[in-house]
Write an enzyme that holds these catalytic residues in place. Structure first.
Site, PDB file in Angstrom:
ATOM      1  N   ASP A   1      30.486  86.509  39.538  1.00 24.21           N
ATOM      2  CA  ASP A   1      30.807  87.579  41.069  1.00 24.21           C
ATOM      3  C   ASP A   1      31.092  89.047  39.893  1.00 24.21           C
ATOM      4  OD1 ASP A   1      31.038  88.708  43.359  1.00 24.21           O
ATOM      5  OD2 ASP A   1      33.019  89.028  42.562  1.00 24.21           O
TER       6      ASP A   1
ATOM      7  N   ASP B   1      31.347  92.451  41.896  1.00 20.23           N
ATOM      8  CA  ASP B   1      33.158  93.480  42.539  1.00 20.23           C
ATOM      9  C   ASP B   1      34.118  93.198  42.596  1.00 20.23           C
ATOM     10  OD1 ASP B   1      31.118  95.801  44.148  1.00 20.23           O
ATOM     11  OD2 ASP B   1      30.069  94.000  43.940  1.00 20.23           O
TER      12      ASP B   1
END
Length: 220
Positions: free
Chosen positions: A9, A11
């Site tokens: 991922d 953020d």
């Protein structure tokens, strides 16, 4: 697990982008006279894409489809001017990515952020490292936690899902990994607490990026 690749991922996992997102969101909300949100509150608003961010941020009863879409357009425009003011890689991420490249382990990014901004952040904030695939949300692909994007990346990496370490900071990421048949590893320096990661299926937890290298040493 035999690890052949890693999907991150972005953020809250690789990059601390929370303040820039919160500032942009609050600017748009305030322009329409809506209440703004603290940084802490924004931790629980982000993660599902910009349309859902607006929907969650609006007061009850205000998130009509028309209003949500209007503010989403304004958010995209505002974020385009403010995406890299304070955003930066977390401490230890550089060493982690250096370690993966030294070991020759393929790596990718999968984000619910709009694809354009995902690629922009990777190109400018993670420019020292080569990611085999960088994918944000775009038309024709479902948001996480649907596993479509993760499985598409697995195919591009040439790895079986069971051989992929999936690293993220939210329950959405852990659920995505589980649905895709990948190994879910949660990070504790991001936006969500340990309890959420465990609730949604994290099989390992890392308090510092170096611990992910240790995990890889044991499975690759």
């Amino acid at each position: 697990m035999s690890c052949k690749a890693v999907i991150f991922d972005m953020d809250g996992t690789l990059l601390d982008t929370l303040e820039d997102i919160a500032t942009t969101l609050n600017t748009v909300l305030a322009a329409h006279g809506y209440p703004v949100h603290s940084i802490e509150a924004c931790r629980y608003l982000v993660g599902s894409g910009m349309r859902e961010l607006i929907r969650k941020a609006l007061p009850k009863g205000e998130a009509t489809p028309e209003r949500t879409e209007t503010l989403r357009g304004e958010l995209l425009e505002a974020y385009g001017k403010h995406w890299n003011v304070l955003s930066h890689p977390y401490e230890g991420i550089a060493d982690l990515l250096d370690g993966l490249e030294k070991r020759g382990i393929p790596k990718a990014i999968l984000s619910n952020k709009a694809d354009h901004f995902t690629k922009l952040c990777a190109e400018h904030l993670l420019e020292k490292w080569n990611f085999d695939v960088v994918m944000g949300h775009h038309e024709g692909i479902q948001h996480k936690p649907e596993p479509e994007g993760a499985l598409l990346i697995a195919g591009q990496l040439g790895a079986d899902p069971s051989e992929i370490l999936y690293v993220g900071d939210t329950g959405i990421d852990m659920l995505t990994a589980t649905r895709a048949g990948m190994y879910p590893a949660g990070v504790l320096w991001g936006f969500r607490p340990e309890s959420e990661l465990l609730e949604f299926g994290a099989r390992s937890l890392a308090r510092h990026p170096s611990e992910l290298l240790e995990l890889l040493e044991g499975c690759c």
